[in-house]
Design an enzyme around this catalytic site. Structure first.
Site, mmCIF file in Angstrom:
data_model
loop_
_atom_site.group_PDB
_atom_site.id
_atom_site.type_symbol
_atom_site.label_atom_id
_atom_site.label_comp_id
_atom_site.label_asym_id
_atom_site.label_seq_id
_atom_site.Cartn_x
_atom_site.Cartn_y
_atom_site.Cartn_z
ATOM 1 N N HIS A 11 0.852 -1.191 0.000
ATOM 2 C CA HIS A 11 0.000 0.000 0.000
ATOM 3 C C HIS A 11 0.891 1.245 0.000
ATOM 4 O O HIS A 11 2.110 1.146 0.158
ATOM 5 C CB HIS A 11 -0.876 0.002 1.256
ATOM 6 C CG HIS A 11 -0.057 -0.020 2.506
ATOM 7 N ND1 HIS A 11 0.574 -1.165 2.963
ATOM 8 C CD2 HIS A 11 0.311 0.965 3.361
ATOM 9 C CE1 HIS A 11 1.265 -0.878 4.058
ATOM 10 N NE2 HIS A 11 1.131 0.414 4.315
ATOM 11 N N THR B 33 2.251 4.407 -4.441
ATOM 12 C CA THR B 33 3.240 4.271 -5.522
ATOM 13 C C THR B 33 4.341 3.275 -5.155
ATOM 14 O O THR B 33 4.709 3.138 -3.987
ATOM 15 C CB THR B 33 3.918 5.639 -5.812
ATOM 16 O OG1 THR B 33 4.332 6.213 -4.575
ATOM 17 C CG2 THR B 33 2.987 6.597 -6.535
ATOM 18 N N ARG B 34 4.880 2.611 -6.181
ATOM 19 C CA ARG B 34 6.056 1.753 -6.047
ATOM 20 C C ARG B 34 6.941 2.008 -7.266
ATOM 21 O O ARG B 34 6.435 2.086 -8.388
ATOM 22 C CB ARG B 34 5.670 0.259 -6.062
ATOM 23 C CG ARG B 34 4.959 -0.226 -4.812
ATOM 24 C CD ARG B 34 5.919 -0.321 -3.645
ATOM 25 N NE ARG B 34 5.312 -0.863 -2.436
ATOM 26 C CZ ARG B 34 4.690 -0.147 -1.497
ATOM 27 N NH1 ARG B 34 4.558 1.149 -1.633
ATOM 28 N NH2 ARG B 34 4.195 -0.731 -0.419
ATOM 29 N N LYS C 202 5.742 12.348 -2.362
ATOM 30 C CA LYS C 202 6.093 11.194 -1.516
ATOM 31 C C LYS C 202 7.599 10.930 -1.528
ATOM 32 O O LYS C 202 8.211 10.857 -2.604
ATOM 33 C CB LYS C 202 5.348 9.947 -2.011
ATOM 34 C CG LYS C 202 5.627 8.709 -1.165
ATOM 35 C CD LYS C 202 4.884 7.499 -1.702
ATOM 36 C CE LYS C 202 5.454 6.217 -1.141
ATOM 37 N NZ LYS C 202 4.879 5.022 -1.782
ATOM 38 N N HIS D 82 15.045 4.139 2.213
ATOM 39 C CA HIS D 82 15.013 2.700 1.932
ATOM 40 C C HIS D 82 15.834 1.945 2.975
ATOM 41 O O HIS D 82 17.004 2.264 3.199
ATOM 42 C CB HIS D 82 15.584 2.437 0.535
ATOM 43 C CG HIS D 82 15.740 0.981 0.210
ATOM 44 N ND1 HIS D 82 14.672 0.136 0.066
ATOM 45 C CD2 HIS D 82 16.852 0.227 0.017
ATOM 46 C CE1 HIS D 82 15.114 -1.081 -0.211
ATOM 47 N NE2 HIS D 82 16.430 -1.053 -0.240
ATOM 48 N N CYS E 93 4.782 0.783 6.838
ATOM 49 C CA CYS E 93 4.731 -0.368 5.925
ATOM 50 C C CYS E 93 5.826 -1.319 6.404
ATOM 51 O O CYS E 93 6.712 -0.900 7.160
ATOM 52 C CB CYS E 93 5.031 0.145 4.518
ATOM 53 S SG CYS E 93 5.089 -1.090 3.197
ATOM 54 N N LYS F 260 7.423 -4.502 -7.957
ATOM 55 C CA LYS F 260 7.510 -4.370 -9.416
ATOM 56 C C LYS F 260 7.466 -5.725 -10.118
ATOM 57 O O LYS F 260 7.148 -5.812 -11.292
ATOM 58 C CB LYS F 260 8.766 -3.581 -9.810
ATOM 59 C CG LYS F 260 10.057 -4.232 -9.348
ATOM 60 C CD LYS F 260 11.296 -3.424 -9.697
ATOM 61 C CE LYS F 260 11.634 -2.355 -8.689
ATOM 62 N NZ LYS F 260 11.883 -2.835 -7.297
HETATM 63 C C1 LIG Z 1 7.497 1.449 2.279
HETATM 64 C C2 LIG Z 1 7.694 0.422 1.213
HETATM 65 C C3 LIG Z 1 8.190 0.827 -0.018
HETATM 66 C C4 LIG Z 1 8.408 -0.093 -1.027
HETATM 67 N N1 LIG Z 1 8.853 0.347 -2.249
HETATM 68 C C5 LIG Z 1 8.974 -0.518 -3.258
HETATM 69 C C6 LIG Z 1 9.273 -0.039 -4.553
HETATM 70 O O1 LIG Z 1 9.404 1.172 -4.774
HETATM 71 N N2 LIG Z 1 9.374 -0.952 -5.558
HETATM 72 C C7 LIG Z 1 9.189 -2.275 -5.351
HETATM 73 O O2 LIG Z 1 9.307 -3.039 -6.311
HETATM 74 N N3 LIG Z 1 8.893 -2.765 -4.124
HETATM 75 C C8 LIG Z 1 8.775 -1.912 -3.081
HETATM 76 N N4 LIG Z 1 8.431 -2.362 -1.839
HETATM 77 C C9 LIG Z 1 8.328 -3.815 -1.590
HETATM 78 C C10 LIG Z 1 7.026 -4.406 -2.044
HETATM 79 O O3 LIG Z 1 5.961 -3.524 -1.832
HETATM 80 C C11 LIG Z 1 6.835 -5.747 -1.345
HETATM 81 O O4 LIG Z 1 7.957 -6.556 -1.647
HETATM 82 C C12 LIG Z 1 5.577 -6.447 -1.796
HETATM 83 O O5 LIG Z 1 4.467 -5.592 -1.676
HETATM 84 C C13 LIG Z 1 5.372 -7.706 -0.963
HETATM 85 O O6 LIG Z 1 4.172 -8.342 -1.359
HETATM 86 P P1 LIG Z 1 3.635 -9.601 -0.544
HETATM 87 O O7 LIG Z 1 2.511 -10.152 -1.323
HETATM 88 O O8 LIG Z 1 4.795 -10.488 -0.191
HETATM 89 O O9 LIG Z 1 3.117 -8.982 0.849
HETATM 90 P P2 LIG Z 1 1.686 -8.321 1.162
HETATM 91 O O10 LIG Z 1 1.241 -7.497 0.032
HETATM 92 O O11 LIG Z 1 1.775 -7.712 2.499
HETATM 93 O O12 LIG Z 1 0.706 -9.572 1.197
HETATM 94 C C14 LIG Z 1 0.744 -10.587 2.163
HETATM 95 C C15 LIG Z 1 -0.703 -10.868 2.543
HETATM 96 O O13 LIG Z 1 -0.808 -12.064 3.287
HETATM 97 C C16 LIG Z 1 -1.852 -11.892 4.220
HETATM 98 N N5 LIG Z 1 -1.693 -12.870 5.283
HETATM 99 C C17 LIG Z 1 -0.604 -13.009 6.089
HETATM 100 N N6 LIG Z 1 -0.807 -14.017 6.979
HETATM 101 C C18 LIG Z 1 -2.027 -14.530 6.730
HETATM 102 C C19 LIG Z 1 -2.793 -15.568 7.325
HETATM 103 N N7 LIG Z 1 -2.325 -16.278 8.356
HETATM 104 N N8 LIG Z 1 -4.034 -15.834 6.826
HETATM 105 C C20 LIG Z 1 -4.521 -15.110 5.762
HETATM 106 N N9 LIG Z 1 -3.828 -14.100 5.187
HETATM 107 C C21 LIG Z 1 -2.595 -13.813 5.649
HETATM 108 C C22 LIG Z 1 -1.635 -10.461 4.692
HETATM 109 O O14 LIG Z 1 -2.777 -9.935 5.346
HETATM 110 C C23 LIG Z 1 -1.305 -9.765 3.394
HETATM 111 O O15 LIG Z 1 -2.456 -9.246 2.760
HETATM 112 C C24 LIG Z 1 8.164 -1.461 -0.798
HETATM 113 C C25 LIG Z 1 7.649 -1.887 0.438
HETATM 114 C C26 LIG Z 1 7.396 -0.942 1.424
HETATM 115 C C27 LIG Z 1 6.855 -1.412 2.737
#
Ligand SMILES: Cc1cc2nc3c(=O)[nH]c(=O)nc-3n(C[C@H](O)[C@H](O)[C@H](O)COP(=O)(O)OP(=O)(O)OC[C@H]3O[C@@H](n4cnc5c(N)ncnc54)[C@H](O)[C@@H]3O)c2cc1C
Length: 383
Positions: free
Chosen positions: A43, A46-47, A267, A271, A315, A348
């Site tokens: 969330h 932007t990324r 924003k 990092h 985040c 990304k």
């Molecule tokens: C501040 C910030 C800036 C970033 N900037 C960049 C960027 O510029 N470019 C880039 O490429 N990446 C960036 N990233 C990294 C990127 O956003 C993450 O790597 C990516 O969003 C991870 O996705 P995910 O699906 O692993 O996690 P999430 O999107 O958090 O999804 C995991 C999901 O699993 C669910 N879940 C967990 N446990 C359970 C359970 N027991 N039962 C049911 N559901 C569960 C959670 O509720 C969540 O919805 C950034 C991250 C942050 C925090």
């Protein structure tokens, strides 16, 4: 009985559900919160999307594929999720950032320019590089809208028949002794499927506890500032997405153009702040220390942004020791595929990770080179 259960419907899980549903699999997606919530890692409006990857050129084939897949999603849904603004990566000519960007850009012939400090200042008036610094301007870089990407992936998965259940928390999972199925227990029911994808972001250490992965979840803060002077120099067209290397603490400052005009603010974030947390204990309030830390960076690297904060959000990063992802078959359970440890740079890639997860679920293998991300690689480091 489902073909596949996906735990977590954030960036990666929603993409996996979409790709699996596209390939005709009966998918159950389980998410503990509501769709597109703000409590995980996907969330904040932007990324950054970029291709001249200083982290390792091995990422480039995946980046090229994700570029194609974002375009396919845009076409299918008649919308834009990837906004090309150019990406400027500034640092010392022999620093890791500039050297890494340049060698990857050259190896893969990615369109870019190398700018000296004067050229950076003339072209992007908000930037104030040191006289000895240079910048790699990557033409295809820009930003993604993460909430929109996740929402589109979820709606496409649902349209193709995936069953998506929200506000349902997975408590535990087991693979049957013969490995022919997995059972998943939630706070509402027990489900069975032939395969399981664990894509639970910052909650992954708990759901993969038996693997004892050396993961560290960290608290990050995103800020939106109101520029001290005119917003014009921060508007898209005059301001690219950027990463500014830090000589002092190894934590670069990065940011975006004012994507929503003056009212939305500009924003910026640091990092890789090393503040350890867990999803249960993370402090969502913004402290004086958070503010001082970013204001210090801004005053030397981006003084035109001033110091007036409009809003801020927390985040989580899920860090691996080498900052490469964890992606592959579970080392002990052949019906289980894992995707985690995205170390603050995974978004990304979300759609290509979804494609790879579907490959691994269906064929047990993928044509992409993912050795760098092996879940087995930490076994020798005391685990
Ligand atoms: C501040 C910030 C800036 C970033 N900037 C960049 C960027 O510029 N470019 C880039 O490429 N990446 C960036 N990233 C990294 C990127 O956003 C993450 O790597 C990516 O969003 C991870 O996705 P995910 O699906 O692993 O996690 P999430 O999107 O958090 O999804 C995991 C999901 O699993 C669910 N879940 C967990 N446990 C359970 C359970 N027991 N039962 C049911 N559901 C569960 C959670 O509720 C969540 O919805 C950034 C991250 C942050 C925090």
């Amino acid at each position: 009985m489902y073909d596949v259960i996906v735990i977590g419907l954030g960036g990666m899980g929603s993409a996996a559900a979409q790709h699996l549903a596209e390939r005709g699999r009966r998918v159950l997606g389980l998410e503990q919160f509501s769709p597109v919530h703000e409590l995980g890692s996907s969330h904040g409006a932007t990324r950054i999307y970029r291709q001249s990857y200083w982290e390792d050129p091995a990422y480039v084939p995946l980046l090229l594929r994700s570029y194609e897949l974002w375009a396919t999603l845009e076409k299918k849904m008649s919308t834009t999720v990837l906004h090309t603004t150019g990406g400027l990566f500034v640092g010392a000519p022999d620093g890791e950032l500039v050297k890494g960007c340049l060698s990857t850009a050259l190896a893969y012939r990615l369109p870019h320019d190398l700018l000296d400090a004067d050229q950076i200042r003339n072209r992007f008036p908000c930037m104030t590089p040191q006289p000895n610094e240079v910048g790699v301007l990557e033409h295809r870089a820009g930003y993604l809208e993460p909430e929109k990407c996740v929402a589109l992936q979820l709606s496409e998965a649902a349209r193709l028949g995936a069953v998506l259940s929200f506000n349902e928390k997975v408590l535990e999972w087991h693979q049957s002794e013969k490995g022919s199925c997995v059972s998943v227990k939630t706070d509402r029911a027990v489900y069975e499927a032939e395969r399981l994808v664990v894509a639970s972001g910052a909650w992954i250490p708990g759901l993969l506890a038996r693997l004892q992965l050396p993961l560290k979840v960290t608290r990050q803060v995103m800020f939106w500032f109101e520029p001290a002077g005119s917003i014009n120099m921060f508007l898209p067209g005059r301001c690219p997405v950027y990463v500014l290397e830090s000589k002092h603490d190894g934590q670069p400052l990065y940011g975006f153009p004012a994507t929503e005009g003056a009212a939305g603010g500009v924003k910026v974030a640091i990092h890789g702040i090393p503040d350890a947390c867990t999803p249960e204990t993370i402090n969502r309030e913004i402290s004086e220390n958070d503010l001082v830390r970013i204001q210090q960076k801004l005053s030397c690297s981006l003084p035109a942004l001033g110091s007036k904060v409009i809003k801020a959000k927390t985040c989580m990063y899920t860090m691996t020791p080498d900052e490469h992802f964890i992606l592959g078959l579970h080392p002990r359970f052949s019906s289980v595929v894992v995707a985690g440890g995205f170390s603050g740079h995974g978004f990304k890639f979300a759609n290509v990770i979804g494609e790879i997860l579907a490959d691994l679920v269906i064929d047990g293998a993928t044509k992409y080179k993912i050795d760098l991300f092996s879940p087995n690689r930490f076994r020798d480091v005391g685990n």
